[in-house]
Design a protein around this motif. Structure first.
Motif, short mmCIF file in Angstrom:
data_model
loop_
_atom_site.label_atom_id
_atom_site.label_comp_id
_atom_site.label_asym_id
_atom_site.label_seq_id
_atom_site.Cartn_x
_atom_site.Cartn_y
_atom_site.Cartn_z
N MET A 120 0.92 -0.78 -0.09
CA MET A 120 0.00 -0.03 0.05
C MET A 120 0.86 1.12 -0.24
N MET A 121 0.96 2.42 -0.95
CA MET A 121 1.46 2.82 -0.82
C MET A 121 1.27 4.03 0.24
N ARG A 122 1.72 4.99 0.64
CA ARG A 122 1.96 5.70 2.23
C ARG A 122 3.12 7.30 2.00
N TRP A 123 3.30 7.97 2.63
CA TRP A 123 4.02 8.97 2.78
C TRP A 123 4.90 8.99 4.08
N TYR A 124 6.27 8.87 3.23
CA TYR A 124 7.65 8.51 4.12
C TYR A 124 8.28 9.98 4.13
N LYS A 125 8.90 10.26 5.80
CA LYS A 125 9.38 10.85 6.02
C LYS A 125 10.97 11.11 5.62
N ALA A 126 11.80 11.90 4.79
CA ALA A 126 13.67 11.11 4.58
C ALA A 126 14.47 12.32 4.35
N ASP A 127 14.88 12.05 5.02
CA ASP A 127 16.02 12.89 5.26
C ASP A 127 17.57 11.80 4.53
N LEU A 128 17.28 12.70 3.49
CA LEU A 128 18.77 12.01 2.71
C LEU A 128 20.27 12.19 2.32
N HIS A 129 20.15 13.20 3.26
CA HIS A 129 21.32 13.58 3.12
C HIS A 129 22.19 13.99 5.19
N ILE A 130 22.61 13.21 5.54
CA ILE A 130 23.12 13.21 7.15
C ILE A 130 24.70 11.97 7.47
N HIS A 131 25.47 13.06 8.09
CA HIS A 131 26.82 13.00 8.13
C HIS A 131 27.22 11.89 9.49
N SER A 132 27.40 10.70 9.21
CA SER A 132 28.43 9.93 10.34
C SER A 132 29.99 10.41 10.89
N VAL A 133 30.06 9.88 11.62
CA VAL A 133 31.33 10.34 12.38
C VAL A 133 32.38 9.21 11.55
N LEU A 134 32.10 9.48 10.19
CA LEU A 134 33.18 9.34 9.46
C LEU A 134 33.86 10.52 8.60
N SER A 135 32.72 11.58 8.78
CA SER A 135 33.46 12.41 7.61
C SER A 135 33.97 13.67 9.12
N PRO A 136 34.65 14.10 8.09
CA PRO A 136 35.74 14.48 9.10
C PRO A 136 35.09 15.50 9.84
N CYS A 137 34.18 16.54 9.54
CA CYS A 137 33.34 17.65 10.10
C CYS A 137 32.57 16.76 10.20
N GLY A 138 31.84 15.65 10.72
CA GLY A 138 30.89 15.49 11.57
C GLY A 138 31.72 15.13 12.60
N SER A 139 30.57 15.20 13.49
CA SER A 139 30.57 15.55 15.03
C SER A 139 30.85 13.43 15.80
N LEU A 140 31.62 13.67 16.95
CA LEU A 140 32.08 12.50 17.28
C LEU A 140 30.22 12.02 17.85
N GLU A 141 29.69 13.09 18.31
CA GLU A 141 28.29 12.71 18.71
C GLU A 141 27.20 11.92 18.24
N MET A 142 27.73 11.67 17.00
CA MET A 142 26.79 11.69 15.26
C MET A 142 27.41 9.70 15.13
N ALA A 143 27.60 9.11 16.64
CA ALA A 143 27.23 7.86 16.81
C ALA A 143 25.71 7.24 15.97
N PRO A 144 25.81 5.84 15.22
CA PRO A 144 24.77 5.07 15.24
C PRO A 144 23.31 5.25 15.96
N LYS A 145 23.71 4.61 17.51
CA LYS A 145 22.58 4.49 17.95
C LYS A 145 22.10 6.08 18.31
N ALA A 146 23.28 7.23 18.77
CA ALA A 146 22.72 8.48 19.46
C ALA A 146 21.66 9.21 18.22
N LEU A 147 22.36 8.60 16.45
CA LEU A 147 21.96 9.02 16.18
C LEU A 147 20.59 8.68 15.39
#
Ligand code: ZN
Ligand code: ZN
Length: 254
Positions: A1-28
């Motif tokens: 069935m078709m439905r609406w999905y909310k998407a954010d398709l541009h998020i950085h992880s801890v791998l990005s040098p400019c990304g914060s270390l707080e962006m660990a997967p569980k917290a994210l």
């Protein structure tokens, strides 16, 4: 069935040098859940080395995490590339890695580039500087994306730096480019007034989060049969009743 999905398709992880270390997967993922997103893409600069770990954690939170990367072309244009299939994503990622200049990251200046596993253990530090450009031109990025069956859209086109409009002055008319990314703070109405030639493009607004509190600052809603990249691509092309709408602009994007 078709439905609406909310998407954010541009998020950085801890791998990005400019990304914060707080962006660990569980917290994210906790934050993603809190702001009510259904689909996210982890899009680090020029690398997909954290995609699988984040996807695994996303599953535990009942969040769809698609494979993504933010490529920096030779012209310093940022492009978001997404995949459904890990085999293809990985093929693209390894060719992309080989196209990066052999320059080491300077962690003191740019920050660490942390590759982790789904238990949030550090697997290694990526040594090659991901902040540099690939030697691929923008047109070559398009070719590689086609070869590996990905979906791409130029990132944050309303930004002055590292955007296709900032670097080239305009969006070239090419059939492979039908969707354009926008920054979280973009005023879509005035952007379109200033760039009327872009009115028929599909716009995807994302947070480009480098810190937890930026997650949810922008997202785009997609009307899909299933939360996949190929469905998102169909929605951008307005195929078979798929639709897209911008949340912040409060305007139906079609
Ligand atoms: Zn960018
Ligand atoms: Zn980014």
């Amino acid at each position: 069935m078709m439905r609406w999905y909310k998407a954010d398709l541009h998020i950085h992880s801890v791998l990005s040098p400019c990304g914060s270390l707080e962006m660990a997967p569980k917290a994210l993922m906790k934050k993603v859940k809190e702001v009510g997103l259904d689909i996210i893409a982890i899009t680090d600069h020029n690398s997909m080395s954290n995609c699988l770990a984040y996807q695994q954690v996303a599953k535990e939170f009942d969040i769809t995490c698609v494979y993504g990367v933010e490529v920096q072309s030779a012209e310093e244009i940022h492009v978001i590339v997404l995949f459904d299939d890990w085999h293809k994503a990985n093929g693209f990622a390894s060719e992309l890695y080989d196209s990066l200049l052999p320059i080491d990251n300077d962690p003191d200046y740019f920050g660490d580039q942390v590759v982790i596993n789904s238990s949030e253990e550090i697997v290694r530090f990526e040594e090659r500087a991901l902040i540099n450009s690939s030697i691929w031109s923008f047109d070559q990025v398009i070719d590689y994306v086609q070869n590996y069956d990905g979906f791409m859209f130029p990132a944050h086109v309303d930004a002055v730096s590292y955007s296709i409009i900032g670097q080239l002055g305009f969006v070239p008319s090419q059939k492979e480019i039908f969707a354009l990314g926008l920054t979280a703070k973009c005023d879509v109405k005035s952007f379109l007034e200033q760039n009327e030639y872009l009115k028929d493009y599909c716009f995807i607004q994302n947070s480009d989060a480098h810190y937890l509190n930026q997650i949810g600052s922008a997202y785009t809603e997609f009307f899909l049969e299933a939360p996949t990249v190929s469905e998102i691509k169909k929605a951008c092309l307005k195929q078979a009743d798929r639709k897209i709408r911008l949340r912040l602009a409060n305007k139906e994007n079609n």
